[in-house]
Design a protein around this motif. Structure first.
Motif, mmCIF file in Angstrom:
data_model
loop_
_atom_site.group_PDB
_atom_site.id
_atom_site.type_symbol
_atom_site.label_atom_id
_atom_site.label_comp_id
_atom_site.label_asym_id
_atom_site.label_seq_id
_atom_site.Cartn_x
_atom_site.Cartn_y
_atom_site.Cartn_z
ATOM 1 N N HIS A 35 -0.466 -4.083 -3.194
ATOM 2 C CA HIS A 35 -1.193 -2.827 -3.328
ATOM 3 C C HIS A 35 -2.187 -2.531 -2.217
ATOM 4 C CE1 HIS A 35 0.712 -2.653 -7.187
ATOM 5 N NE2 HIS A 35 0.095 -3.751 -7.612
ATOM 6 N N ASP A 36 -2.264 -3.357 -1.188
ATOM 7 C CA ASP A 36 -3.140 -3.029 -0.053
ATOM 8 C C ASP A 36 -2.530 -3.543 1.236
ATOM 9 O OD1 ASP A 36 -4.523 -5.678 0.862
ATOM 10 O OD2 ASP A 36 -4.733 -5.703 -1.312
ATOM 11 N N GLY A 37 -2.991 -2.971 2.350
ATOM 12 C CA GLY A 37 -2.405 -3.289 3.641
ATOM 13 C C GLY A 37 -2.602 -4.718 4.078
ATOM 14 N N GLN A 38 -3.727 -5.314 3.735
ATOM 15 C CA GLN A 38 -3.989 -6.683 4.157
ATOM 16 C C GLN A 38 -3.015 -7.645 3.490
ATOM 17 O OE1 GLN A 38 -6.549 -6.947 6.551
ATOM 18 N NE2 GLN A 38 -5.470 -8.860 6.933
ATOM 19 N N ARG A 39 -2.778 -7.432 2.183
ATOM 20 C CA ARG A 39 -1.809 -8.262 1.480
ATOM 21 C C ARG A 39 -0.396 -8.003 2.005
ATOM 22 N NH1 ARG A 39 -1.557 -13.115 -0.853
ATOM 23 N NH2 ARG A 39 0.267 -13.230 -2.194
ATOM 24 N N GLY A 40 -0.129 -6.741 2.347
ATOM 25 C CA GLY A 40 1.170 -6.417 2.927
ATOM 26 C C GLY A 40 1.401 -7.131 4.242
ATOM 27 N N ASP A 55 3.468 2.712 1.979
ATOM 28 C CA ASP A 55 2.616 3.876 1.827
ATOM 29 C C ASP A 55 1.762 4.000 3.090
ATOM 30 O OD1 ASP A 55 1.229 6.023 0.756
ATOM 31 O OD2 ASP A 55 -0.172 4.743 -0.340
ATOM 32 N N ARG A 56 1.377 5.217 3.413
ATOM 33 C CA ARG A 56 0.561 5.391 4.622
ATOM 34 C C ARG A 56 -0.925 5.207 4.341
ATOM 35 N NH1 ARG A 56 0.977 9.966 9.379
ATOM 36 N NH2 ARG A 56 -0.970 9.393 10.400
ATOM 37 N N GLY A 57 -1.427 5.812 3.265
ATOM 38 C CA GLY A 57 -2.855 5.735 2.962
ATOM 39 C C GLY A 57 -3.177 4.543 2.090
ATOM 40 N N LEU A 58 -3.357 3.392 2.707
ATOM 41 C CA LEU A 58 -3.593 2.147 1.975
ATOM 42 C C LEU A 58 -5.030 1.677 2.134
ATOM 43 C CD1 LEU A 58 -0.399 0.195 3.088
ATOM 44 C CD2 LEU A 58 -0.841 1.046 0.774
#
Length: 222
Positions: A35-40, A55-58
């Protein structure tokens, strides 16, 4: 499917992330959803995925920044950006950052699935990994994955030269032949020596062998 395709979903809306997971698993994909860019970024760098759905707006790390960091580390899985920002300028920005496709929200489920299938087909068609000394060259991403796991990023010309040598690993190419095939805009054979030097700096001297008085060939494969 005998070989299950894996998808990394990075979406901060829990309801949408859950829907995407259920949808994709129903289509036979193995799904990791965060659910967030860092985890991604962590998942993208520590596991291999066949496709990225971002998603773009993370929170923590914007989706385009996330994709840029993954590409810089040699992650070549095709990426589809999902975003409420869907005007032409936004789509161009997403594609320029390394995404293969961009789909505005809200989206049609059947269109999303069709676009994922298309991305996988196109990626399979251009996946032309070839063995080079000490690693594996992937021309689509201009990267060499070394046997120890490190990834070396090449320039377009470096990649073109190495790929040309690797396609005929036993052939010796003189400088003019390489100019004609790889450096078509150059008017000086010295450009070949320059890019051989660059490749050796990045991959070691043995990656390209000098055959004195004749030219160059690919170095010995392990």
């Amino acid at each position: 499917m005998s070989d299950t395709l894996s998808v990394l979903v990075v979406e901060d809306d829990p309801a949408l992330a859950s829907m995407l997971r259920e949808l994709l698993e129903g289509e036979g994909y193995a799904v990791v959803a965060v659910h967030d860019g860092q985890r991604g970024l962590h998942e993208g760098l520590t596991r291999r995925f066949d496709i990225l759905l971002l998603d773009r707006g993370l929170p923590a790390l914007d989706g385009l920044d996330l994709l840029g960091r993954l590409r810089a580390k040699g992650v070549t899985a095709p990426a589809l950006i999902l975003s409420a920002l869907s005007n032409p300028a936004d789509r161009v920005e997403g594609l320029d950052m390394g995404a293969e496709d961009y789909l505005g929200k809200p989206f049609d489920i059947d269109e999303l699935l069709a676009r994922l299938r298309s991305l996988l087909r196109r990626h399979a068609a251009v996946s032309d990994a070839v063995r080079v000394p000490g690693g594996l060259l992937e021309s689509a991403s201009r990267t060499v994955t070394l046997d120890g796991g490190a990834v070396v990023v090449l320039s377009e010309r470096e990649c073109g030269l190495l790929a040309h040598l690797a396609r005929s690993p036993r052939q010796i190419f003189n400088r003019q032949a390489l100019v004609d095939s790889v450096f078509t805009e150059a008017d000086d054979e010295g450009v070949v020596d320059t890019y051989v030097h660059y490749l050796r700096k990045k991959l070691g001297r043995s990656c390209v062998v000098t055959v004195r008085g004749v030219g160059y060939r690919l170095g010995p494969l392990a």
